[in-house]
Design a protein around this motif. Structure first.
Motif, PDB file in Angstrom:
ATOM      1  N   TRP A  73      10.201  19.092  26.856  1.00 35.51           N
ATOM      2  CA  TRP A  73       9.634  20.421  26.580  1.00 35.51           C
ATOM      3  C   TRP A  73       8.611  20.323  25.458  1.00 35.51           C
ATOM      4  N   VAL A  98      10.135  20.923  33.824  1.00 29.33           N
ATOM      5  CA  VAL A  98      11.048  20.200  32.938  1.00 29.33           C
ATOM      6  C   VAL A  98      12.290  21.006  32.576  1.00 29.33           C
ATOM      7  N   ALA A  99      12.281  22.307  32.866  1.00 31.81           N
ATOM      8  CA  ALA A  99      13.398  23.137  32.405  1.00 31.81           C
ATOM      9  C   ALA A  99      14.251  23.682  33.539  1.00 31.81           C
ATOM     10  N   PHE A 130      20.904  21.334  27.958  1.00 29.36           N
ATOM     11  CA  PHE A 130      19.795  20.384  27.924  1.00 29.36           C
ATOM     12  C   PHE A 130      20.056  19.264  26.917  1.00 29.36           C
ATOM     13  N   LYS A 148      18.368  22.047  35.800  1.00 31.61           N
ATOM     14  CA  LYS A 148      19.261  21.336  34.883  1.00 31.61           C
ATOM     15  C   LYS A 148      20.574  22.093  34.708  1.00 31.61           C
ATOM     16  N   ASP A 206      15.683  16.051  27.457  1.00 29.20           N
ATOM     17  CA  ASP A 206      15.099  17.242  28.110  1.00 29.20           C
ATOM     18  C   ASP A 206      14.209  17.987  27.113  1.00 29.20           C
TER      19      ASP A 206
END
Lengths: 586, 586
Positions: B376, B301-302, B368, B305, B372
């Motif tokens: 997290w 997810v991180a 983010f 980006k 986003d």
């Protein structure tokens, strides 16, 4: 899962149960169509049966290949034996095997794993792990564990605290030789392994721990006599605010507890005897009192009668050997030879037969009348039928010789019954002993032992005559424990170090911390230490300690199983900033 | 007789009794016509009263001179106090003194003998015997004794045999550095002190002892980290015919027994976690699970980006700190500084505040979106009000850093409650670890640890991936025990020595006796060892072990009380055929 039961527990109650057992193959009996295998583990032996008809074929075949000491796992059914073995806990049953797994094979062991093995001492030590499989050795180690735990339970119950003291301490040249440990982090310096936690337990008393014990390893780098080990285990104890009487009672209690809980014996209160009396009566400060034959000094009745051998000597001393007048001339000659051996060193042995008819026959009839001999007999409390044996010479030497003879006779006459336990306290030891060679005093017990308070004034005028508040506990002719009331006064301790030839600087360097401690309110205290190895051996009815130690060393201090000691890697020596100078010696 | 009672036992029941007490003067309050003295021994404190009217004049006068830590004996009558002290076991009474004996005087101690002393660490160690007089140290030593005895009782009950193994053994260069002991009787050769009785306990299993334990001193000559000692005590255990599951159950039982009998706690069955899972979830193979803040990998997810710091890294991992969104910018900056310290070595710390209103605020808002960050938060199971902290980098390094941060946060947030006990098993350790520097494998546990049987084939192709039947018992973030199923097959053991880079000759020279033993029917076996010092400290609710050791050494391995190690007499070195080459170094 390796087992549902162990090999000592199945009985008729388990009939028809399916069980899994693991263990070692003790032995096989192969009848062709049937194989019986004794399966052994720590707990016992269970008979397995492989039957051509009832056991799966593959299993039966595999069973053919099982050798002694193979490790196997079996699954099977408990069935009743046709011919029962009443000598075996599991003797009513056997296990009919359905599944067999060989967990590990075994080469033929170098000696038989039986109570009576064919293995010699050296071989047994090299393969000690196989030796331990033998019931007789295994049971001794289990016995030791039981004794240790009984000691711990008793002392814990009585409020003693188990405190672990350090093993890496400081070398003190006084006493026996230390094992030392080079310090890598403090180059050129060494630790020493403790000969005992003596100073630490005293510091614990200064610290107010009140009652301390520890079962602790101790180390002495001595030339090994038979049955001595460079490392040995001590039950180490110390108490505060006690007098000698308190300690004797406390540890008589411990010993009673052991005899009672381990051997089922309830001994009477332990006799007490002074060191002087022990030397006079038994020629020995650790007398075996399971039997008599006490010493009788005959100077008054045997000197001045024209027998020059006696007349010129310091001591004439005899024992009455019960019912030994019937000994043949040959047997008596053998005894004479025995005392003349260099290990004993007597010049001769005078004997008097107290015949059953009241007459006397002796090796010195030329010099002594029947009346004289009758006076000896009376002195020795000899009964008709007894044999009196007499030695003469310098007091201490003669006593030592007669003591050895007394023990030898007891052995030959079967008077040393290992299942009889005769403890006694020996008290009032001398504080000091004179070392002819070094021309100085040594501490008889150790430098921290307190003189009898009423004899303090003699310390300056006649130190050799001063007695100590020191005591030994003796069991069946062995010192199993010893201790003392300690000095807790800094000035007295300092005076003792003087007497023992320490300079102020030496005393300060070695025991400064203890003398410092004595300045901050040291309480009266005292203690005792028992040799666990010896104690366990005697309770186990044995004379030698080696089999009560799992991995003993031999008389050169070697562990021949692991081959230690050994040479180090050069890098290890270098890290320690050490160099072996062995090769530089001539 | 020094006492009829100790200082912790007199109560209203003893009124009017004549008693004798001995102990140390804790303190005096002198009102002129009356003196109260607190008398202390191991068991407590009893108030003495010297009264001008009721105490004999000479005694009253002598009482004037009593200083702190004087050792005295008093005889007197138990009377009721006018103002009682409910905080003291003996607080209802006092002893009106009739006789007073000063048993020993005391210089003023270098620090106060109080729970909160004014003595620094160094001074307390130099006068450890005075330090031990302090309740807080004394109680720790008594506590240790209780724990030891509880261990012994439990294991003895379960059929374990306490077997003493030797201290003078052979040096094995594998593993940590040995302390060595020169042998005088075998010139040029050395014993080593055991780092553990590992091989001996295995030989006892080969010898059929079935269940062994020992509370035993072990030695390691390592450069000392804080709170490590060159000598330490181990609860050493081994069992035969067991699988890992049997050992985990047996020693979970022991630990439950300790928690129960010592702390009155009945914990649930211990959780188990694999080594891999522990590293992934806690970044640590000895996780403290008294609190959460488990790791959550955020790569999915991180990354990708546009935040370069994350995109280039192997691992992005975060924790949710409960209710910490309220932290000020200053507090967060302090955390960032903390992780950037060289001891931790992180380059930075990304934070996300999960606000109570459902919005997010982060240090990476530029890169983010709220969506986003919400992902997290979801990944981290963060609740509104929590603070997410994220590190990134090489996997192992980052995990170690985040683990340190997790522990630090727990400390700051008061989540490490010393009276809460959260044990867990960490299992499935790797068999080997790769040593970059030495370009070789090391045994993760030790060379005798058995690989998982189903992975034996990987030993040749991919040894680094092989897992072992090895396990650690972790309590509150400390490894308190560790062990393994051992190899019992000679060929496999030989293969392991190969893998570890031993030549045949080296393996034979060092462990020949063990490989020999494996030829004679070695059973499957395994065991565990607990660090007693650490276990006792944790059970006692403390982080450091030092005060649970009676006479600890400092970080240079010195005992500053006795001043050891020290130089030897030249004659001692000569007898050992050794020479110090310290001066020959540049």
């Amino acid at each position: 899962m390796y087992r549902t039961h162990h090999c000592g527990e199945l009985s008729i109650e388990h009939l028809k149960s399916t069980v899994t057992l693991s263990g070692w193959v003790q032995k096989n009996r192969n009848k062709g169509f049937i194989i019986w295998t004794d399966l052994r583990d720590r707990y016992g032996i269970t008979q397995l049966i492989f039957d051509e008809k009832r056991t799966p074929k593959a299993v039966f075949e595999k069973a053919q290949s099982l050798g002694r000491e193979f490790v196997i796992k079996v699954k099977g059914t408990v069935i009743e034996r046709e011919s029962k073995n009443p000598n075996l806990a599991t003797g009513d049953i056997e296990v009919l095997v359905e599944e067999l797994t060989v967990l590990n094979q075994a080469k033929t062991p170098p000696f038989t794993i039986e109570d009576d093995t064919d293995g010699g001492e050296e071989l047994r030590m090299q393969y000690r792990y196989l030796d331990i499989r033998r019931n007789t050795v295994k049971e001794k180690l289990i016995f030791r564990s039981r004794v240790s735990m009984a000691v711990r339970n008793y002392l814990t119950q009585d409020g003693f605290i188990d405190v672990e003291t350090p093993y890496l301490i400081k070398s003190t040249p006084e006493g026996a030789r230390d094992f030392v440990v080079p310090s890598r982090m403090n180059e050129g310096q060494f630790y020493a392994l403790p000969q005992s936690p003596q100073t630490f337990k005293q510091l614990l008393m200064v610290g107010g721990m009140d009652k301390y014990f520890q079962i602790v390893r101790c180390f002495r780098d001595e030339d090994l006599r038979a049955d001595r080990q460079p490392e040995f285990t001590q039950i180490d104890c110390e108490m505060t605010f006690v007098e000698q009487e308190d300690i004797l009672n406390q540890f008589e209690g411990l010993t009673q507890h052991l005899l009672n809980s381990i051997k089922g014996i309830k001994p009477k209160p332990f006799p007490r005897i002074s060191y002087d009396q022990a030397m006079k009566t038994y020629g020995n400060d650790k007398p075996d009192i399971r039997f008599g034959m006490t010493f009788n000094e005959l100077n008054n009745v045997a000197q001045g009668k024209g027998f020059g051998v006696f007349d010129s000597q310091e001591l004439v001393v005899g024992i009455a050997v019960p019912e030994a007048a019937k000994m043949s001339r040959k047997e008596i000659d053998a005894l004479i030879d025995w005392v003349k051996r260099p290990q004993i060193g007597a010049k001769g042995l005078v004997w008097v037969k107290c015949n059953v008819d009241g007459s006397y026959k002796s090796s010195v009839d030329k010099f002594f009348t029947e009346k004289d001999l009758s006076a000896w007999a009376s002195c020795c409390s000899a009964m008709p039928g007894d044999l009196i044996l007499v030695l003469s010479g310098e007091t201490q030497t003669t006593r030592t010789q007669l003591s050895a003879l007394r023990m030898e006779l007891a052995e030959r006459l079967g008077l040393r019954n290992p299942e009889e336990f005769s403890p006694l306290w020996v008290i009032d030891f001398p504080l000091l002993e004179w070392d002819e060679e070094g021309n100085r005093y040594h501490a008889m017990h150790h430098p921290f032992t307190a003189p009898k308070p009423e004899q303090l004034n003699l310390l300056k005028t006649d130190p050799g005559s001063v007695k100590a508040n020191a005591y030994d506990l003796v069991l069946n002719g062995n010192e199993i424990g010893g201790g003392s009331i300690r000095i807790h006064d800094q000035l007295l301790q300092s005076q003792m170090f003087d007497l023992l030839g320490f300079s102020k600087e030496e005393a300060q360097a070695q025991f400064g911390f203890l003398m410092d401690a004595f300045q901050f309110g040291a309480p009266p205290h005292g203690g005792i230490a028992f040799g666990l190895d010896r104690l366990v051996a005697i309770l186990g009815g044995e004379e030698t300690i080696r089999d009560f130690i799992a991995f003993p060393k031999n008389n050169s201090g070697r562990d021949i199983m692991i081959d230690a000691p050994a040479e180090l890697d050069a890098s290890q020596l270098k890290e320690l900033a050490l160099q072996s100078i062995a090769t530089e010696k001539e």
